[in-house]
Motif scaffolding. Structure first.
Motif, PDB file in Angstrom:
ATOM      1  N   SER A 159      17.623 -58.749  22.632  1.00  0.00           N
ATOM      2  CA  SER A 159      16.447 -58.258  21.906  1.00  0.00           C
ATOM      3  C   SER A 159      16.851 -57.043  21.082  1.00  0.00           C
ATOM      4  N   GLU A 160      17.897 -57.256  20.302  1.00  0.00           N
ATOM      5  CA  GLU A 160      18.417 -56.158  19.496  1.00  0.00           C
ATOM      6  C   GLU A 160      18.594 -56.620  18.056  1.00  0.00           C
ATOM      7  N   MET A 161      18.327 -55.722  17.136  1.00  0.00           N
ATOM      8  CA  MET A 161      18.462 -56.050  15.724  1.00  0.00           C
ATOM      9  C   MET A 161      19.417 -55.071  15.064  1.00  0.00           C
ATOM     10  N   GLN A 162      20.308 -55.623  14.263  1.00  0.00           N
ATOM     11  CA  GLN A 162      21.211 -54.797  13.476  1.00  0.00           C
ATOM     12  C   GLN A 162      20.906 -55.039  12.006  1.00  0.00           C
ATOM     13  N   VAL A 163      21.499 -54.252  11.153  1.00  0.00           N
ATOM     14  CA  VAL A 163      21.246 -54.398   9.719  1.00  0.00           C
ATOM     15  C   VAL A 163      22.563 -54.365   8.948  1.00  0.00           C
ATOM     16  N   LEU A 164      22.510 -54.904   7.747  1.00  0.00           N
ATOM     17  CA  LEU A 164      23.648 -54.826   6.835  1.00  0.00           C
ATOM     18  C   LEU A 164      23.191 -54.125   5.566  1.00  0.00           C
ATOM     19  N   CYS A 165      24.053 -53.314   4.976  1.00  0.00           N
ATOM     20  CA  CYS A 165      23.715 -52.732   3.683  1.00  0.00           C
ATOM     21  C   CYS A 165      23.980 -53.779   2.600  1.00  0.00           C
ATOM     22  N   ARG A 166      23.527 -53.506   1.402  1.00  0.00           N
ATOM     23  CA  ARG A 166      23.624 -54.473   0.306  1.00  0.00           C
ATOM     24  C   ARG A 166      25.082 -54.819  -0.003  1.00  0.00           C
ATOM     25  N   VAL A 167      25.936 -53.786   0.019  1.00  0.00           N
ATOM     26  CA  VAL A 167      27.350 -53.994  -0.316  1.00  0.00           C
ATOM     27  C   VAL A 167      28.023 -54.903   0.708  1.00  0.00           C
ATOM     28  N   CYS A 168      27.822 -54.610   1.974  1.00  0.00           N
ATOM     29  CA  CYS A 168      28.473 -55.405   3.019  1.00  0.00           C
ATOM     30  C   CYS A 168      27.873 -56.805   3.094  1.00  0.00           C
ATOM     31  N   GLN A 169      26.597 -56.936   2.786  1.00  0.00           N
ATOM     32  CA  GLN A 169      25.972 -58.262   2.771  1.00  0.00           C
ATOM     33  C   GLN A 169      26.637 -59.132   1.708  1.00  0.00           C
ATOM     34  N   LYS A 170      26.869 -58.565   0.527  1.00  0.00           N
ATOM     35  CA  LYS A 170      27.508 -59.317  -0.560  1.00  0.00           C
ATOM     36  C   LYS A 170      28.939 -59.665  -0.203  1.00  0.00           C
ATOM     37  N   GLN A 171      29.659 -58.710   0.400  1.00  0.00           N
ATOM     38  CA  GLN A 171      31.058 -58.955   0.744  1.00  0.00           C
ATOM     39  C   GLN A 171      31.162 -60.058   1.775  1.00  0.00           C
ATOM     40  N   THR A 172      30.258 -60.047   2.740  1.00  0.00           N
ATOM     41  CA  THR A 172      30.259 -61.093   3.760  1.00  0.00           C
ATOM     42  C   THR A 172      30.025 -62.444   3.108  1.00  0.00           C
ATOM     43  N   GLY A 173      29.073 -62.513   2.190  1.00  0.00           N
ATOM     44  CA  GLY A 173      28.777 -63.764   1.501  1.00  0.00           C
ATOM     45  C   GLY A 173      29.954 -64.236   0.679  1.00  0.00           C
ATOM     46  N   LYS A 174      30.625 -63.300  -0.004  1.00  0.00           N
ATOM     47  CA  LYS A 174      31.785 -63.649  -0.822  1.00  0.00           C
ATOM     48  C   LYS A 174      32.905 -64.219   0.019  1.00  0.00           C
ATOM     49  N   GLN A 175      33.168 -63.569   1.145  1.00  0.00           N
ATOM     50  CA  GLN A 175      34.249 -64.026   2.010  1.00  0.00           C
ATOM     51  C   GLN A 175      33.978 -65.436   2.504  1.00  0.00           C
ATOM     52  N   GLN A 176      32.706 -65.712   2.844  1.00  0.00           N
ATOM     53  CA  GLN A 176      32.385 -67.049   3.332  1.00  0.00           C
ATOM     54  C   GLN A 176      32.569 -68.081   2.238  1.00  0.00           C
ATOM     55  N   ARG A 177      32.145 -67.739   1.003  1.00  0.00           N
ATOM     56  CA  ARG A 177      32.309 -68.686  -0.105  1.00  0.00           C
ATOM     57  C   ARG A 177      33.775 -68.930  -0.399  1.00  0.00           C
ATOM     58  N   LYS A 178      34.554 -67.845  -0.411  1.00  0.00           N
ATOM     59  CA  LYS A 178      35.980 -67.933  -0.692  1.00  0.00           C
ATOM     60  C   LYS A 178      36.658 -68.830   0.335  1.00  0.00           C
ATOM     61  N   HIS A 179      36.273 -68.632   1.586  1.00  0.00           N
ATOM     62  CA  HIS A 179      36.854 -69.397   2.678  1.00  0.00           C
ATOM     63  C   HIS A 179      36.602 -70.888   2.456  1.00  0.00           C
ATOM     64  N   ARG A 180      35.379 -71.204   2.084  1.00  0.00           N
ATOM     65  CA  ARG A 180      35.050 -72.613   1.862  1.00  0.00           C
ATOM     66  C   ARG A 180      35.869 -73.176   0.703  1.00  0.00           C
ATOM     67  N   GLN A 181      36.018 -72.388  -0.358  1.00  0.00           N
ATOM     68  CA  GLN A 181      36.784 -72.859  -1.518  1.00  0.00           C
ATOM     69  C   GLN A 181      38.244 -73.098  -1.135  1.00  0.00           C
ATOM     70  N   ASN A 182      38.803 -72.211  -0.326  1.00  0.00           N
ATOM     71  CA  ASN A 182      40.186 -72.390   0.128  1.00  0.00           C
ATOM     72  C   ASN A 182      40.318 -73.662   0.928  1.00  0.00           C
ATOM     73  N   ASN A 183      39.351 -73.916   1.785  1.00  0.00           N
ATOM     74  CA  ASN A 183      39.395 -75.137   2.586  1.00  0.00           C
ATOM     75  C   ASN A 183      39.367 -76.361   1.695  1.00  0.00           C
ATOM     76  N   LEU A 184      38.525 -76.314   0.679  1.00  0.00           N
ATOM     77  CA  LEU A 184      38.432 -77.454  -0.222  1.00  0.00           C
ATOM     78  C   LEU A 184      39.747 -77.659  -0.969  1.00  0.00           C
ATOM     79  N   ALA A 185      40.376 -76.561  -1.392  1.00  0.00           N
ATOM     80  CA  ALA A 185      41.615 -76.643  -2.163  1.00  0.00           C
ATOM     81  C   ALA A 185      42.740 -77.270  -1.339  1.00  0.00           C
ATOM     82  N   GLN A 186      42.676 -77.054  -0.037  1.00  0.00           N
ATOM     83  CA  GLN A 186      43.746 -77.576   0.809  1.00  0.00           C
ATOM     84  C   GLN A 186      43.575 -79.056   1.111  1.00  0.00           C
ATOM     85  N   GLU A 187      42.384 -79.564   0.919  1.00  0.00           N
ATOM     86  CA  GLU A 187      42.148 -80.980   1.254  1.00  0.00           C
ATOM     87  C   GLU A 187      42.766 -81.920   0.208  1.00  0.00           C
TER      88      GLU A 187
END
Ligand SMILES: [Zn+2]
Length: 76
Positions: A48-76
């Motif tokens: 029952s705990e909530m944490q938060v992300l700032c705008r910068v870290c939220q974007k970076q997290t999203g970018k890393q996830q997208r990049k990761h997916r693109q890398n996976n696709l490139a390797q296939e």
């Protein structure tokens, strides 16, 4: 699980920047103020705990996830 919150963080879980004024009143999360760098909520699983992300870290997290997916696709 009930919606009775035990803990809320008003600082970004990654960089510890304050993103707002957040308090718990009678188990409810009350946001008194969002700062300009507010990002998003990040619930702690199984807690029952909530944490938060700032705008910068939220974007970076999203970018890393997208990049990761693109890398996976490139390797296939
Ligand atoms: Zn941050």
């Amino acid at each position: 699980m009930s919606s009775y919150w035990r803990k809320v963080d008003s600082k970004c879980v990654v960089c510890r920047s304050a993103v707002g004024k957040i308090v718990i009143k009678s188990g409810k999360i009350v946001v008194e103020e969002y700062f300009d760098n507010w990002g998003c909520w990040k619930k702690v699983p199984q807690q029952s705990e909530m944490q938060v992300l700032c705008r910068v870290c939220q974007k970076q997290t999203g970018k890393q996830q997208r990049k990761h997916r693109q890398n996976n696709l490139a390797q296939e």
